[in-house]
Design a protein around this motif. Structure first.
Motif, short mmCIF file in Angstrom:
data_model
loop_
_atom_site.label_atom_id
_atom_site.label_comp_id
_atom_site.label_asym_id
_atom_site.label_seq_id
_atom_site.Cartn_x
_atom_site.Cartn_y
_atom_site.Cartn_z
N GLY A 1 0.82 -1.20 0.00
CA GLY A 1 0.00 0.00 0.00
C GLY A 1 0.86 1.25 0.00
O GLY A 1 2.06 1.21 0.25
N ARG A 2 0.22 2.39 -0.30
CA ARG A 2 0.91 3.67 -0.33
C ARG A 2 0.24 4.63 0.65
O ARG A 2 -0.95 4.51 0.94
CB ARG A 2 0.87 4.28 -1.74
N LEU A 3 1.02 5.58 1.13
CA LEU A 3 0.52 6.58 2.07
C LEU A 3 0.58 7.95 1.41
O LEU A 3 1.56 8.28 0.73
CB LEU A 3 1.34 6.55 3.35
N LEU A 4 -0.45 8.74 1.63
CA LEU A 4 -0.51 10.10 1.11
C LEU A 4 -0.93 11.03 2.24
O LEU A 4 -1.94 10.80 2.90
CB LEU A 4 -1.52 10.20 -0.02
N ALA A 5 -0.15 12.07 2.46
CA ALA A 5 -0.47 13.04 3.51
C ALA A 5 -1.08 14.30 2.92
O ALA A 5 -0.69 14.74 1.83
CB ALA A 5 0.79 13.40 4.29
N THR A 6 -2.02 14.87 3.63
CA THR A 6 -2.61 16.15 3.25
C THR A 6 -3.10 16.85 4.51
O THR A 6 -2.96 16.33 5.62
CB THR A 6 -3.76 15.97 2.23
N VAL A 7 -3.67 18.02 4.34
CA VAL A 7 -4.15 18.78 5.49
C VAL A 7 -5.45 18.18 6.01
O VAL A 7 -6.17 17.50 5.28
CB VAL A 7 -4.39 20.26 5.14
N HIS A 8 -5.73 18.43 7.26
CA HIS A 8 -7.02 18.02 7.81
C HIS A 8 -8.09 18.98 7.30
O HIS A 8 -7.85 20.19 7.16
CB HIS A 8 -6.97 18.08 9.34
N PRO A 9 -9.28 18.48 6.97
CA PRO A 9 -10.33 19.38 6.47
C PRO A 9 -10.68 20.51 7.43
O PRO A 9 -11.14 21.57 6.99
CB PRO A 9 -11.52 18.45 6.22
N SER A 10 -10.48 20.33 8.71
CA SER A 10 -10.74 21.42 9.65
C SER A 10 -9.79 22.59 9.41
O SER A 10 -10.15 23.75 9.68
CB SER A 10 -10.62 20.93 11.10
#
Length: 228
Positions: free
Chosen positions: A192-201
């Motif tokens: 599997g792969r991991l992708l980071a992004t901002v929290h919607p809050s």
């Protein structure tokens, strides 16, 4: 008080800071969810309304992990049902992931808050490293059972829980990363792969909400490309 009684007392109050003793010895996500309802692995259960466990299908291709449940999640007992969750679903739709039956969860399963100076409003308070570490066994078991193709990490707290204390969202967002051990292996499938992004809050708090939302959609589009 003898040592055994002292240990039991600490556990009952959540001062043991470890959810491991509450994990079921066998079973899938339903068994985990039932067991988590009685978790006393840290003191956060004392003030929260209930445990808010992950929701979604076993073996989902897409899994999203946030920090902790918010006020509405605490009341309703489901992850991502408040304003941030609504925004997240809109972003998933625009990124082409609306058709994916994703598994949604948080690193910490109880709402941590401080009462507002006036009124009944409860103000979100970030969990401590000790609380995140105590709750992490639940997330580890969810990851093992769901075994997603793409794990989307929403925000710095979730990123630090999975990738270490040096993680910074701004430095690594929108980039596919290897799944952290021991979750990289998925029997019979590619890692599997991991992708980071901002929290919607964070989008809801942004001065330029439109630009922040577009950035979230762009990051999620990277995950969508993997799952096509």
């Amino acid at each position: 008080m003898d040592a055994d009684a002292g240990a039991a007392s600490a556990s009952d109050s959540g001062q043991g800071y470890d959810a491991t003793p509450y994990l079921p010895s066998r079973g899938g996500l339903p068994a985990l969810r039932r067991a988590a309802a009685d978790c006393r692995g840290c003191p956060l259960f004392l003030d929260a309304t209930q445990t808010v466990f992950g929701k979604g299908p076993t073996r989902s291709r897409l899994m999203l992990v946030g920090e902790q449940p918010g006020d509405q999640e605490d009341v309703k007992g489901e992850p991502f049902v408040g304003p941030a969750g609504q925004l997240l679903r809109r972003a998933l739709d625009e990124a082409g992931l609306g058709g994916e039956d994703a598994y949604l969860t948080n690193v910490v399963k109880h709402f941590k808050f401080t009462p507002a100076p006036r009124g009944k409003r409860r103000i979100h308070k970030a969990p401590s490293l000790r609380e995140m570490t105590a709750c992490k066994p639940w997330l580890a078991e969810e990851l093992i059972r769901v075994a997603p193709e793409v794990l989307v990490v929403l925000g710095g707290t979730a990123g630090k829980a999975l990738l270490g204390s040096s993680f910074r969202v701004g430095e690594r967002r929108g980039v596919l990363l290897p799944m952290p051990d021991p979750f990289a292996e998925r029997p019979g499938a590619a890692p599997g792969r991991l992708l980071a992004t901002v929290h919607p809050s964070a989008v809801l708090r942004a001065d330029d909400r439109q630009a922040a939302f577009a950035g979230l959609v762009a990051d999620l589009s990277v995950a969508a490309a993997v799952l096509r």
